[in-house]
Scaffold this motif. Sequence first.
Motif, PDB file in Angstrom:
ATOM      1  N   LYS A  74       0.828  -1.214   0.000  1.00  6.96           N
ATOM      2  CA  LYS A  74       0.000   0.000   0.000  1.00  6.96           C
ATOM      3  C   LYS A  74       0.859   1.260   0.000  1.00  6.96           C
ATOM      4  CE  LYS A  74      -4.025  -2.061   2.278  1.00  6.96           C
ATOM      5  NZ  LYS A  74      -4.873  -2.066   3.504  1.00  6.96           N
ATOM      6  N   ASN A  75       1.835   1.335   0.914  1.00  7.32           N
ATOM      7  CA  ASN A  75       2.667   2.533   1.001  1.00  7.32           C
ATOM      8  C   ASN A  75       4.123   2.288   0.633  1.00  7.32           C
ATOM      9  OD1 ASN A  75       0.542   4.205   1.840  1.00  7.32           O
ATOM     10  ND2 ASN A  75       0.846   3.679   3.989  1.00  7.32           N
ATOM     11  N   ARG A  76       4.468   1.024   0.397  1.00  9.13           N
ATOM     12  CA  ARG A  76       5.819   0.666  -0.058  1.00  9.13           C
ATOM     13  C   ARG A  76       6.895   1.336   0.801  1.00  9.13           C
ATOM     14  NH1 ARG A  76       5.441  -0.487  -6.513  1.00  9.13           N
ATOM     15  NH2 ARG A  76       3.329  -1.305  -6.483  1.00  9.13           N
ATOM     16  N   THR A  77       6.754   1.130   2.108  1.00  7.02           N
ATOM     17  CA  THR A  77       7.600   1.810   3.086  1.00  7.02           C
ATOM     18  C   THR A  77       8.279   0.818   4.014  1.00  7.02           C
ATOM     19  OG1 THR A  77       6.192   3.777   3.044  1.00  7.02           O
ATOM     20  CG2 THR A  77       7.583   3.484   4.978  1.00  7.02           C
ATOM     21  N   ALA A  78       9.547   1.066   4.301  1.00  3.14           N
ATOM     22  CA  ALA A  78      10.301   0.277   5.264  1.00  3.14           C
ATOM     23  C   ALA A  78      10.625   1.142   6.470  1.00  3.14           C
ATOM     24  CB  ALA A  78      11.588  -0.255   4.633  1.00  3.14           C
ATOM     25  N   LEU A  79      10.559   0.558   7.649  1.00  2.00           N
ATOM     26  CA  LEU A  79      10.837   1.287   8.891  1.00  2.00           C
ATOM     27  C   LEU A  79      12.085   0.722   9.545  1.00  2.00           C
ATOM     28  CD1 LEU A  79       9.833   3.342  11.070  1.00  2.00           C
ATOM     29  CD2 LEU A  79       8.623   1.427  12.128  1.00  2.00           C
ATOM     30  N   TYR A  80      12.958   1.617   9.987  1.00  2.00           N
ATOM     31  CA  TYR A  80      14.206   1.180  10.606  1.00  2.00           C
ATOM     32  C   TYR A  80      14.502   2.030  11.836  1.00  2.00           C
ATOM     33  CZ  TYR A  80      19.198   0.425  11.370  1.00  2.00           C
ATOM     34  OH  TYR A  80      20.424   0.144  11.938  1.00  2.00           O
ATOM     35  N   THR A  81      14.886   1.358  12.925  1.00  2.00           N
ATOM     36  CA  THR A  81      15.288   2.043  14.155  1.00  2.00           C
ATOM     37  C   THR A  81      16.715   1.641  14.489  1.00  2.00           C
ATOM     38  OG1 THR A  81      13.011   1.969  14.984  1.00  2.00           O
ATOM     39  CG2 THR A  81      14.753   2.475  16.577  1.00  2.00           C
ATOM     40  N   PRO A  82      17.680   2.557  14.380  1.00  2.00           N
ATOM     41  CA  PRO A  82      19.062   2.198  14.693  1.00  2.00           C
ATOM     42  C   PRO A  82      19.247   1.965  16.185  1.00  2.00           C
ATOM     43  CG  PRO A  82      18.877   4.554  14.304  1.00  2.00           C
ATOM     44  CD  PRO A  82      17.538   3.960  13.971  1.00  2.00           C
ATOM     45  N   GLY A  83      20.152   1.076  16.529  1.00  2.00           N
ATOM     46  CA  GLY A  83      20.489   0.860  17.926  1.00  2.00           C
ATOM     47  C   GLY A  83      21.372   1.987  18.441  1.00  2.00           C
ATOM     48  N   VAL A  84      21.542   2.023  19.746  1.00  2.00           N
ATOM     49  CA  VAL A  84      22.367   3.072  20.350  1.00  2.00           C
ATOM     50  C   VAL A  84      23.798   3.004  19.845  1.00  2.00           C
ATOM     51  CG1 VAL A  84      23.274   3.972  22.531  1.00  2.00           C
ATOM     52  CG2 VAL A  84      20.920   3.127  22.413  1.00  2.00           C
ATOM     53  N   LEU A  85      24.311   1.794  19.617  1.00  2.00           N
ATOM     54  CA  LEU A  85      25.699   1.609  19.197  1.00  2.00           C
ATOM     55  C   LEU A  85      25.815   1.235  17.718  1.00  2.00           C
ATOM     56  CD1 LEU A  85      27.025  -0.368  22.320  1.00  2.00           C
ATOM     57  CD2 LEU A  85      27.147   2.093  21.882  1.00  2.00           C
ATOM     58  N   THR A  86      24.805   1.572  16.930  1.00  2.00           N
ATOM     59  CA  THR A  86      24.841   1.232  15.508  1.00  2.00           C
ATOM     60  C   THR A  86      25.963   1.983  14.793  1.00  2.00           C
ATOM     61  OG1 THR A  86      22.482   0.731  15.408  1.00  2.00           O
ATOM     62  CG2 THR A  86      23.557   1.294  13.330  1.00  2.00           C
ATOM     63  N   ARG A 124      15.591 -14.090 -13.136  1.00  2.00           N
ATOM     64  CA  ARG A 124      14.577 -13.204 -12.548  1.00  2.00           C
ATOM     65  C   ARG A 124      15.170 -11.833 -12.264  1.00  2.00           C
ATOM     66  NH1 ARG A 124      10.073 -14.908  -8.200  1.00  2.00           N
ATOM     67  NH2 ARG A 124       9.158 -12.864  -7.804  1.00  2.00           N
ATOM     68  N   ARG A 125      14.483 -10.810 -12.725  1.00  2.00           N
ATOM     69  CA  ARG A 125      14.953  -9.440 -12.538  1.00  2.00           C
ATOM     70  C   ARG A 125      14.657  -8.978 -11.117  1.00  2.00           C
ATOM     71  NH1 ARG A 125      11.849  -5.792 -16.252  1.00  2.00           N
ATOM     72  NH2 ARG A 125      12.951  -7.042 -17.822  1.00  2.00           N
ATOM     73  N   THR A 126      15.642  -8.371 -10.477  1.00  2.00           N
ATOM     74  CA  THR A 126      15.464  -7.851  -9.128  1.00  2.00           C
ATOM     75  C   THR A 126      14.984  -6.412  -9.208  1.00  2.00           C
ATOM     76  OG1 THR A 126      17.212  -9.279  -8.264  1.00  2.00           O
ATOM     77  CG2 THR A 126      16.564  -7.389  -6.923  1.00  2.00           C
ATOM     78  N   THR A 127      13.829  -6.134  -8.642  1.00  2.00           N
ATOM     79  CA  THR A 127      13.251  -4.796  -8.670  1.00  2.00           C
ATOM     80  C   THR A 127      13.080  -4.299  -7.245  1.00  2.00           C
ATOM     81  OG1 THR A 127      12.028  -5.342 -10.689  1.00  2.00           O
ATOM     82  CG2 THR A 127      11.310  -3.401  -9.467  1.00  2.00           C
ATOM     83  N   ASN A 128      13.467  -3.042  -7.013  1.00  2.00           N
ATOM     84  CA  ASN A 128      13.270  -2.457  -5.699  1.00  2.00           C
ATOM     85  C   ASN A 128      11.911  -1.773  -5.668  1.00  2.00           C
ATOM     86  OD1 ASN A 128      13.594  -1.403  -3.114  1.00  2.00           O
ATOM     87  ND2 ASN A 128      14.525   0.467  -3.900  1.00  2.00           N
ATOM     88  N   TYR A 129      11.005  -2.295  -4.866  1.00  2.00           N
ATOM     89  CA  TYR A 129       9.665  -1.742  -4.773  1.00  2.00           C
ATOM     90  C   TYR A 129       9.508  -0.779  -3.596  1.00  2.00           C
ATOM     91  CZ  TYR A 129       7.995  -5.052  -8.281  1.00  2.00           C
ATOM     92  OH  TYR A 129       7.789  -5.740  -9.456  1.00  2.00           O
ATOM     93  N   VAL A 130      10.520  -0.629  -2.767  1.00  2.00           N
ATOM     94  CA  VAL A 130      10.440   0.273  -1.619  1.00  2.00           C
ATOM     95  C   VAL A 130      10.628   1.710  -2.092  1.00  2.00           C
ATOM     96  CG1 VAL A 130      11.490   0.954   0.567  1.00  2.00           C
ATOM     97  CG2 VAL A 130      11.232  -1.471   0.011  1.00  2.00           C
ATOM     98  N   GLN A 131       9.665   2.568  -1.757  1.00  2.00           N
ATOM     99  CA  GLN A 131       9.722   3.967  -2.169  1.00  2.00           C
ATOM    100  C   GLN A 131      10.127   4.909  -1.045  1.00  2.00           C
ATOM    101  OE1 GLN A 131       5.787   4.713  -3.691  1.00  2.00           O
ATOM    102  NE2 GLN A 131       6.130   3.552  -5.573  1.00  2.00           N
ATOM    103  N   LEU A 132       9.983   4.454   0.204  1.00  2.00           N
ATOM    104  CA  LEU A 132      10.256   5.325   1.350  1.00  2.00           C
ATOM    105  C   LEU A 132      10.868   4.524   2.482  1.00  2.00           C
ATOM    106  CD1 LEU A 132       9.889   7.969   3.048  1.00  2.00           C
ATOM    107  CD2 LEU A 132       7.567   7.159   3.575  1.00  2.00           C
ATOM    108  N   VAL A 133      11.894   5.084   3.104  1.00  4.53           N
ATOM    109  CA  VAL A 133      12.481   4.515   4.311  1.00  4.53           C
ATOM    110  C   VAL A 133      12.288   5.518   5.447  1.00  4.53           C
ATOM    111  CG1 VAL A 133      14.587   3.767   5.466  1.00  4.53           C
ATOM    112  CG2 VAL A 133      14.191   3.149   3.074  1.00  4.53           C
ATOM    113  N   ILE A 134      11.689   5.072   6.550  1.00  4.65           N
ATOM    114  CA  ILE A 134      11.514   5.912   7.741  1.00  4.65           C
ATOM    115  C   ILE A 134      12.526   5.464   8.783  1.00  4.65           C
ATOM    116  CG2 ILE A 134       9.951   6.627   9.576  1.00  4.65           C
ATOM    117  CD1 ILE A 134       7.608   6.081   7.736  1.00  4.65           C
ATOM    118  N   VAL A 135      13.336   6.395   9.252  1.00  8.40           N
ATOM    119  CA  VAL A 135      14.343   6.104  10.273  1.00  8.40           C
ATOM    120  C   VAL A 135      13.905   6.764  11.574  1.00  8.40           C
ATOM    121  CG1 VAL A 135      16.765   6.275  10.943  1.00  8.40           C
ATOM    122  CG2 VAL A 135      16.156   6.008   8.524  1.00  8.40           C
TER     123      VAL A 135
END
Length: 272
Positions: A74-86, A124-135
């Motif tokens: 629906k929104n093609r979005t990935a969410l990521y939270t870095p660790g304190v020591l990332t 098989r062709r690799t396609t990136n479907y992610v349009q937004l990354v939220i950090v």
Amino acid sequence: MRERFIVTKEHRRFTEFADSVRRGRTIGLCYGPAGVGKTVSARRYAHWEQAHELLTDWGPRGDDDAKIYAALAKNRTALYTPGVLTTPRLLREDLDRIITRTSICIQQHVEVPGRIPLDRWGTRRTTNYVQLVIVDESERLSPTALELLRDRYDRDQIALILIGMPGLQKQFTHYPQFYSRVGFAHQYRPLSTDELLFVLQRHWRSLGKTLNPDDFTDAQTIAAISRITRGNFRLLERLFPQIERVLKINELQTITNDVVEAAASTLVIGTT
């Protein structure tokens, strides 16, 4: 049991902001006090409550996973939270993994069975479907990590939202290469008086009660909750289980100012 999500005006504003960033393929900054609902809105927008377990425990697929694929598409979005020591290296690896896995799930939903896109070698062709990354918790990122995000944005043109505390927008002015690419800044505010009343009515109904702002007792109670929480969504969600506990222990039927004060006394309430 999963709690029902309450759609507030601030969540709708966040959704509009995220849509604008995603469609414009730009960078957005979202900032606001702790507990107002930034992370909750981000997880809702990315459908992360549904997808987190599948994307973390990567393994064999099941028939029920099709619902998760559809939600992520629906929104093609990935969410990521870095660790304190990332570290920057770990950040790059984590982003690669979460974007790839999210993209694979979206691909399962959008591609027509039997019509798999192939490259000129027949693979098989690799396609990136992610349009937004939220950090989320973006204050944890080092200058090198920010530079890595900027480089990825430039190369892949994946929209980016960084979420953090007030002052985030000023912090990035020290990184002109990054800040020059920021297209939107969004302030996530505490609940307004009307929104607080709307949320309280939902909580009253969940306890089998009716909230009447014109009733003096209820008006006093609303004022007490407003003073204690200051419109902080997280604190409000922590307060109500304690209110319910006080009612049960004392065999009371009415939520009063005294009940709210007794419930609040069991919580650690900092500056909101």
